[in-house]
Write a protein that holds these residues in place. Structure first.
Motif, PDB file in Angstrom:
ATOM      1  N   SER A 312       0.824  -1.205   0.000  1.00  0.00           N
ATOM      2  CA  SER A 312       0.000   0.000   0.000  1.00  0.00           C
ATOM      3  C   SER A 312       0.864   1.264   0.000  1.00  0.00           C
ATOM      4  CB  SER A 312      -0.897   0.011   1.239  1.00  0.00           C
ATOM      5  OG  SER A 312      -0.106   0.161   2.416  1.00  0.00           O
ATOM      6  N   PHE A 313       0.214   2.396  -0.218  1.00  0.00           N
ATOM      7  CA  PHE A 313       0.915   3.674  -0.110  1.00  0.00           C
ATOM      8  C   PHE A 313       1.455   3.863   1.300  1.00  0.00           C
ATOM      9  CE2 PHE A 313       1.069   8.195   0.924  1.00  0.00           C
ATOM     10  CZ  PHE A 313       1.908   8.665  -0.082  1.00  0.00           C
ATOM     11  N   ALA A 314       0.694   3.420   2.296  1.00  0.00           N
ATOM     12  CA  ALA A 314       1.151   3.537   3.684  1.00  0.00           C
ATOM     13  C   ALA A 314       2.427   2.718   3.900  1.00  0.00           C
ATOM     14  CB  ALA A 314       0.053   3.077   4.640  1.00  0.00           C
ATOM     15  N   ASP A 315       2.484   1.532   3.310  1.00  0.00           N
ATOM     16  CA  ASP A 315       3.689   0.706   3.421  1.00  0.00           C
ATOM     17  C   ASP A 315       4.887   1.415   2.788  1.00  0.00           C
ATOM     18  OD1 ASP A 315       2.241  -1.419   4.598  1.00  0.00           O
ATOM     19  OD2 ASP A 315       1.715  -2.234   2.628  1.00  0.00           O
ATOM     20  N   ARG A 316       4.686   1.932   1.591  1.00  0.00           N
ATOM     21  CA  ARG A 316       5.774   2.616   0.887  1.00  0.00           C
ATOM     22  C   ARG A 316       6.204   3.861   1.651  1.00  0.00           C
ATOM     23  NH1 ARG A 316       2.388   2.555  -4.009  1.00  0.00           N
ATOM     24  NH2 ARG A 316       2.807   4.788  -4.204  1.00  0.00           N
ATOM     25  N   SER A 317       5.249   4.578   2.194  1.00  0.00           N
ATOM     26  CA  SER A 317       5.539   5.810   2.920  1.00  0.00           C
ATOM     27  C   SER A 317       6.389   5.535   4.151  1.00  0.00           C
ATOM     28  CB  SER A 317       4.223   6.488   3.321  1.00  0.00           C
ATOM     29  OG  SER A 317       4.458   7.673   4.037  1.00  0.00           O
ATOM     30  N   MET A 318       6.068   4.477   4.876  1.00  0.00           N
ATOM     31  CA  MET A 318       6.820   4.128   6.078  1.00  0.00           C
ATOM     32  C   MET A 318       8.262   3.776   5.728  1.00  0.00           C
ATOM     33  SD  MET A 318       8.044   1.180   7.748  1.00  0.00           S
ATOM     34  CE  MET A 318       6.944  -0.177   7.324  1.00  0.00           C
ATOM     35  N   VAL A 319       8.426   2.999   4.668  1.00  0.00           N
ATOM     36  CA  VAL A 319       9.769   2.594   4.269  1.00  0.00           C
ATOM     37  C   VAL A 319      10.583   3.800   3.808  1.00  0.00           C
ATOM     38  CG1 VAL A 319      11.062   1.266   2.533  1.00  0.00           C
ATOM     39  CG2 VAL A 319       9.158   0.216   3.758  1.00  0.00           C
ATOM     40  N   ARG A 320       9.970   4.709   3.055  1.00  0.00           N
ATOM     41  CA  ARG A 320      10.676   5.910   2.610  1.00  0.00           C
ATOM     42  C   ARG A 320      11.037   6.804   3.794  1.00  0.00           C
ATOM     43  NH1 ARG A 320      13.088   8.489   0.279  1.00  0.00           N
ATOM     44  NH2 ARG A 320      12.071   9.986  -1.102  1.00  0.00           N
ATOM     45  N   ARG A 321      10.140   6.936   4.754  1.00  0.00           N
ATOM     46  CA  ARG A 321      10.446   7.733   5.950  1.00  0.00           C
ATOM     47  C   ARG A 321      11.659   7.171   6.672  1.00  0.00           C
ATOM     48  NH1 ARG A 321       6.534   6.301  10.486  1.00  0.00           N
ATOM     49  NH2 ARG A 321       8.044   4.589  10.575  1.00  0.00           N
ATOM     50  N   ASN A 322      11.653   5.881   6.891  1.00  0.00           N
ATOM     51  CA  ASN A 322      12.743   5.259   7.630  1.00  0.00           C
ATOM     52  C   ASN A 322      14.050   5.294   6.850  1.00  0.00           C
ATOM     53  OD1 ASN A 322      10.878   4.754   9.604  1.00  0.00           O
ATOM     54  ND2 ASN A 322      10.757   2.554   9.241  1.00  0.00           N
ATOM     55  N   GLN A 323      13.968   5.073   5.529  1.00  0.00           N
ATOM     56  CA  GLN A 323      15.168   5.114   4.687  1.00  0.00           C
ATOM     57  C   GLN A 323      15.803   6.505   4.726  1.00  0.00           C
ATOM     58  OE1 GLN A 323      14.225   6.530   1.121  1.00  0.00           O
ATOM     59  NE2 GLN A 323      16.343   7.221   1.262  1.00  0.00           N
ATOM     60  N   THR A 324      14.970   7.538   4.669  1.00  0.00           N
ATOM     61  CA  THR A 324      15.489   8.906   4.739  1.00  0.00           C
ATOM     62  C   THR A 324      16.160   9.155   6.085  1.00  0.00           C
ATOM     63  OG1 THR A 324      13.756   9.694   3.247  1.00  0.00           O
ATOM     64  CG2 THR A 324      14.866  11.354   4.590  1.00  0.00           C
ATOM     65  N   ARG A 325      15.515   8.713   7.144  1.00  0.00           N
ATOM     66  CA  ARG A 325      16.073   8.910   8.481  1.00  0.00           C
ATOM     67  C   ARG A 325      17.381   8.139   8.658  1.00  0.00           C
ATOM     68  NH1 ARG A 325      17.525  12.325  11.706  1.00  0.00           N
ATOM     69  NH2 ARG A 325      17.955  11.551  13.805  1.00  0.00           N
ATOM     70  N   CYS A 326      17.475   6.963   8.038  1.00  0.00           N
ATOM     71  CA  CYS A 326      18.715   6.180   8.131  1.00  0.00           C
ATOM     72  C   CYS A 326      19.909   6.996   7.657  1.00  0.00           C
ATOM     73  CB  CYS A 326      18.603   4.928   7.264  1.00  0.00           C
ATOM     74  SG  CYS A 326      17.535   3.648   7.912  1.00  0.00           S
TER      75      CYS A 326
END
Length: 395
Positions: A312-326
């Motif tokens: 879902s978009f929510a799944d993709r959004s969470m992964v992008r948020r975490n990847q950016t923070r990494c």
């Protein structure tokens, strides 16, 4: 178990490190660095098996990029960016795949994907013109992916905008020499490319929105392997952030080597300084956390698709948020150790300063811009509204 490519990179690591300074001085990967990457097989990680690739789990690809980046940030960056291109090529028309890899499966492909060109529809395809920045590793590539806006009847971008990814052979674009003069990641050779008026056959194009969703592009291309069903905005950022984290790991290794026997001007041995030792451990933990979270995110999406679940978009959004923070977490950790390395760490004769510069320039990539990603992911997590328009960009 470590992937065989990761093991080979580790075995070749000292040789990669030995050519890092030359790569930086040249402003592109040294010939020896290119040869070592080819020997290790990094660029084949996401390539389809019928063309000699591994079609590997994206986690393994990310670990290979990190491994290269620990020895040479610029070489790792080119692997992180260029290593994703075989993944997208697998989604293109089979005729194009045969053109690119039919005679030589070791052919590399460049980009950038930013829609800095205009594709005007004509019979059988498009006429393309534009000027693109940041084509990493382009000197070593024979084909290129470019982002382009489709033109409307008046020649201006159509509304609503439609973005294509188009593929050109080396003869159809010009590399702008002396267009990469930077303070970090100098050896990536991320030069500008120029297209004045090239014909792009329809089969050398793909709708960027279709690639972004993942499943539909894979289905059209007849790809059933899980790796090719992942969304673009999970795969492309993965390689780039993996390079930044690998650079941070290289910085930590260089810092430990430097501090091990260091004595300050105040005659204090660093191994007796509790404040520096505290900072080392905290920074090491932050870099390790960045690695773990990045690999966890792409593995979660992979496992969902493998299990037959929709992403879902929510799944993709969470992964992008975490990847950016990494990326931000890892570079902040590099700042902490660099600040405790003393004035001599700034000398160009040392490697720590190069890792520090490379890490900061890597953070400048658009996929590490947190504003809209954090905004969108927070709204999505709260469920108060569905982000639309610009808030869905790059997710």
């Amino acid at each position: 178990m470590s992937h065989e490519v990761v093991r080979r990179v580790t075995e070749l690591g000292d040789r990669l490190a030995a050519h890092a300074a030359e790569t930086e001085q040249l402003g592109r990967l040294s010939d020896q660095s290119v040869a070592l990457v080819r020997e290790a097989g990094v660029m084949r990680m996401l390539q389809p098996t019928e063309f000699g690739g591994y079609a590997a789990h994206p986690r393994d690809f990310a670990e290979a990029v990190m491994a290269v980046s620990r020895y040479c940030g610029s070489t790792g960056w080119v692997c992180g960016v260029g290593g994703v291109h075989p993944w997208e090529m697998a989604l293109m028309d089979r005729k194009l795949q045969d053109e690119v890899w039919g005679e030589d499966p070791d052919i590399w492909i460049a980009s950038p994907y930013a829609a800095q060109g205009i594709a005007t529809p004509v019979e059988g395809g498009y006429r393309l013109r534009g000027h693109w920045n940041f084509s990493s590793g382009t000197d070593h590539c024979d084909w290129i992916f470019l982002g382009a806006l489709v033109a409307g009847p008046d020649g201006a971008p159509a509304q609503p905008p439609k973005v294509l990814h188009v593929v050109l052979p080396r003869a159809d674009y010009t590399i702008v020499e002396d267009s990469w003069d930077v303070i970090g990641l100098c050896g990536t050779g991320s030069k500008d490319v120029l297209v004045e008026d090239a014909f792009i056959p329809e089969y050398r194009t793909i709708d960027a929105g279709e690639v972004a969703e993942g499943e539909s592009a894979a289905a059209r291309a007849g790809r059933t392997d899980t790796v090719y069903r992942l969304p673009f905005w999970a795969m492309f950022p993965l390689g780039i952030t993996a390079a930044v984290i690998g650079i941070a790991e290289g910085a930590m290794a260089a810092h430990l080597d430097y501090q091990r026997e260091r004595v300050t001007a105040m005659h204090t041995r660093i191994k007796d300084d509790p404040y520096v030792l505290y900072a080392i451990s905290e920074a090491a933990a932050e870099i390790a956390a960045s690695r773990t979270q990045l690999l966890d995110g792409i593995s979660r999406l992979y496992d969902q698709i493998e299990a037959g679940e929709a992403v879902s978009f929510a799944d993709r959004s969470m992964v992008r948020r975490n990847q950016t923070r990494c990326a931000w977490r890892a570079v902040t950790a590099v700042d902490e150790i660099f600040a405790r390395s003393g004035g001599n760490a700034a000398r160009r004769t040392g490697v720590l300063q190069r890792f520090w510069r490379d890490a900061h320039v890597g953070l400048q990539h658009a996929i590490h811009t947190p504003g809209s990603i954090y905004h969108s992911s927070a709204l999505t997590a709260m469920g108060v509204e569905v982000p639309e328009g610009p808030l869905r960009a790059l997710i």
